[in-house]
Motif scaffolding. Structure first.
Motif, mmCIF file in Angstrom:
data_model
loop_
_atom_site.group_PDB
_atom_site.id
_atom_site.type_symbol
_atom_site.label_atom_id
_atom_site.label_comp_id
_atom_site.label_asym_id
_atom_site.label_seq_id
_atom_site.Cartn_x
_atom_site.Cartn_y
_atom_site.Cartn_z
ATOM 1 N N ALA A 1 43.498 16.001 46.474
ATOM 2 C CA ALA A 1 44.143 16.892 47.436
ATOM 3 C C ALA A 1 44.394 18.256 46.820
ATOM 4 O O ALA A 1 44.785 18.375 45.673
ATOM 5 N N MET A 2 44.112 19.273 47.596
ATOM 6 C CA MET A 2 44.410 20.644 47.185
ATOM 7 C C MET A 2 45.139 21.297 48.349
ATOM 8 O O MET A 2 44.911 20.947 49.501
ATOM 9 N N ASP A 3 45.954 22.246 48.025
ATOM 10 C CA ASP A 3 46.565 23.054 49.065
ATOM 11 C C ASP A 3 45.459 23.943 49.642
ATOM 12 O O ASP A 3 44.869 24.749 48.934
ATOM 13 N N MET A 4 45.153 23.741 50.942
ATOM 14 C CA MET A 4 43.998 24.433 51.535
ATOM 15 C C MET A 4 44.170 25.947 51.547
ATOM 16 O O MET A 4 43.217 26.694 51.341
ATOM 17 N N ALA A 5 45.379 26.414 51.792
ATOM 18 C CA ALA A 5 45.622 27.859 51.785
ATOM 19 C C ALA A 5 45.412 28.414 50.368
ATOM 20 O O ALA A 5 44.790 29.469 50.183
ATOM 21 N N ALA A 6 45.881 27.685 49.382
ATOM 22 C CA ALA A 6 45.716 28.126 47.990
ATOM 23 C C ALA A 6 44.244 28.123 47.595
ATOM 24 O O ALA A 6 43.779 29.015 46.869
ATOM 25 N N MET A 7 43.488 27.133 48.093
ATOM 26 C CA MET A 7 42.067 27.092 47.760
ATOM 27 C C MET A 7 41.328 28.267 48.397
ATOM 28 O O MET A 7 40.507 28.914 47.755
ATOM 29 N N GLN A 8 41.639 28.540 49.663
ATOM 30 C CA GLN A 8 40.986 29.671 50.327
ATOM 31 C C GLN A 8 41.291 30.976 49.601
ATOM 32 O O GLN A 8 40.408 31.823 49.417
ATOM 33 N N GLU A 9 42.521 31.144 49.174
ATOM 34 C CA GLU A 9 42.887 32.365 48.444
ATOM 35 C C GLU A 9 42.154 32.450 47.114
ATOM 36 O O GLU A 9 41.732 33.536 46.699
ATOM 37 N N ALA A 10 42.003 31.312 46.441
ATOM 38 C CA ALA A 10 41.291 31.320 45.163
ATOM 39 C C ALA A 10 39.820 31.675 45.365
ATOM 40 O O ALA A 10 39.242 32.450 44.592
ATOM 41 N N ILE A 11 39.205 31.116 46.400
ATOM 42 C CA ILE A 11 37.800 31.430 46.701
ATOM 43 C C ILE A 11 37.628 32.927 46.974
ATOM 44 O O ILE A 11 36.732 33.577 46.429
ATOM 45 N N ASP A 12 38.507 33.468 47.812
ATOM 46 C CA ASP A 12 38.409 34.893 48.148
ATOM 47 C C ASP A 12 38.667 35.777 46.923
ATOM 48 O O ASP A 12 37.984 36.788 46.720
ATOM 49 N N ALA A 13 39.639 35.390 46.109
ATOM 50 C CA ALA A 13 39.964 36.189 44.918
ATOM 51 C C ALA A 13 38.825 36.133 43.899
ATOM 52 O O ALA A 13 38.515 37.146 43.255
ATOM 53 N N ALA B 1 41.684 43.372 40.427
ATOM 54 C CA ALA B 1 40.971 42.191 40.937
ATOM 55 C C ALA B 1 41.114 41.011 39.972
ATOM 56 O O ALA B 1 41.254 39.858 40.406
ATOM 57 N N CYS B 2 41.083 41.297 38.681
ATOM 58 C CA CYS B 2 41.259 40.234 37.678
ATOM 59 C C CYS B 2 42.673 39.657 37.759
ATOM 60 O O CYS B 2 42.857 38.433 37.685
ATOM 61 N N GLU B 3 43.654 40.530 37.906
ATOM 62 C CA GLU B 3 45.044 40.068 37.979
ATOM 63 C C GLU B 3 45.238 39.187 39.214
ATOM 64 O O GLU B 3 45.870 38.122 39.135
ATOM 65 N N ALA B 4 44.671 39.605 40.338
ATOM 66 C CA ALA B 4 44.809 38.838 41.587
ATOM 67 C C ALA B 4 44.096 37.491 41.479
ATOM 68 O O ALA B 4 44.576 36.467 41.986
ATOM 69 N N CYS B 5 42.944 37.471 40.804
ATOM 70 C CA CYS B 5 42.179 36.225 40.670
ATOM 71 C C CYS B 5 42.901 35.265 39.727
ATOM 72 O O CYS B 5 42.962 34.054 39.998
ATOM 73 N N ASP B 6 43.428 35.789 38.655
ATOM 74 C CA ASP B 6 44.226 34.986 37.724
ATOM 75 C C ASP B 6 45.384 34.327 38.491
ATOM 76 O O ASP B 6 45.614 33.106 38.384
ATOM 77 N N ALA B 7 46.077 35.127 39.287
ATOM 78 C CA ALA B 7 47.236 34.616 40.037
ATOM 79 C C ALA B 7 46.828 33.563 41.064
ATOM 80 O O ALA B 7 47.473 32.514 41.192
ATOM 81 N N ALA B 8 45.742 33.817 41.785
ATOM 82 C CA ALA B 8 45.306 32.879 42.831
ATOM 83 C C ALA B 8 44.849 31.546 42.220
ATOM 84 O O ALA B 8 45.152 30.472 42.753
ATOM 85 N N CYS B 9 44.113 31.613 41.116
ATOM 86 C CA CYS B 9 43.668 30.373 40.461
ATOM 87 C C CYS B 9 44.863 29.628 39.861
ATOM 88 O O CYS B 9 44.891 28.391 39.861
#
Lengths: 139, 139, 139, 139
Positions: free
Chosen positions: C20-32, C119-127
């Protein structure tokens, strides 16, 4: 490479689907793409940050990607489609030619660029031979 | 591979930056990643479309990408960063272990899966040895 | 993105497999990851060949690859394996942190580096958020 | 996407190098490649392991790679070379056409394939428009 023996058998089975390729030519193209991807990755890294080497660093990065994608397409016989495979091999020869041309201009200053230019030339030649075998087959 | 000779020299120069790696271990990791990327690409292609092989096809596709990315990171010494390189090698060992585990379960039915499982096991081992050499260096 | 709606449904079905993954968190990670891959590709290209920017060009090239691979692993639920997915997300956060750190040092000289660092900071945070949701689930 | 604003400025500077591109067409091609790469990755994963879907799973995996490589080439203006860029865009349109053709045949059975076929069609069209703008410029 032993790992590609199975692939060769799969490809041989494609002959009845009009996708016959010269197996020796395909193996050479795969190996040349693999070597060129590695050489271009290293050359891009070595030239990035060197004053005046922007074109070289950029072109090597692109060539590494194109060679890697071409190689993996050759390793996916299940869905291979003649027109797309030919177009990709043509893109690979064009990219290798452009990268080689750039690296040759400073091959005497950098052993990395000399190595990269040689790998590009070999990959261009190997993909061209594979293209020739595919076109001959179509006749 | 001759093309990586220059890389070895670059890496040797990194020793004074706290990024020393065992050069033989690095070369083995690069070669094992390259072989595993190829084996996984072929295995993913051969298993895709086989009833019940969804996990295998998917995991091999992921393993091919992880091995390719790990290999190219090892070939980019200019910006290599210790923490990220270690994390990527750990991701590669984890992905190879997961892919090997799956391929082993049907290795007796498919020569491709048997080859792929062997390549994953060898890549896991080679990356683990490189990790060990990097960690030992830090002491 | 509409194209990932189907993916979300597939992932929801993985809940009974302990993935199980949080779907909203996964979508944000994919986009980031997608945005960071693009930003790093452009930054690597812009910095390659600039005197003194070797670390930046190299690190951005690696970060682009790591983000792309992480993104595509998240889009392959069929064979997803918990340990490998967590290790890859950790590699992605480590790579993004290393790339951001470098780009920040010259963000005032280059709008490209400033954009890339963001972009790196946002991706780090989302992952990291996705990792947290996966770990919480395991409890 | 905001991250590509800087890229557009770089590309505009390429006009005096005979590499002028229609900036709107380039942005559309980048976005279409990104969407198609994601759709094909998911479709390949969803179809892998489904009986009779070997061609679809394989072709989608190849299309994802080709779209990703094309996109990143468009984001590397520093070393862009006209002949190679045109050849790669042509390979991308050929691959998208081949993938769309396959996915369309079972679009009524699978929402993923329907979505993937649409993404392939849109990417083929966007790359074709960019190609047209590059060829027109050459006159």
């Amino acid at each position: 490479m032993e790992t590609t023996t199975e692939l060769m058998k799969s490809m041989a089975r494609r002959k009845d689907m009009g996708m016959a390729m010269d197996m020796a030519a395909m193996q050479e193209a795969i190996d040349a793409c693999s070597t060129c991807m590695q050489a271009c990755t290293m050359c891009s890294d070595a030239m990035g940050g060197m004053d005046g080497m922007a074109v070289c660093a950029s072109r090597c990065a692109m060539c590494a990607e194109v060679c890697g994608t071409t190689m993996r397409m050759l390793m996916r016989p299940a869905g291979m489609e003649r027109t797309a495979m030919i177009a990709m091999l043509e893109a690979c020869t064009a990219m290798c030619a452009a990268c080689m041309e750039e690296c040759r201009t400073h091959a005497d200053m950098s052993a990395t660029c000399a190595m990269c230019a040689d790998a590009c030339e070999a990959c261009d030649a190997a993909c061209s031979r594979l293209l020739a075998s595919m076109t001959a087959d179509a006749v």
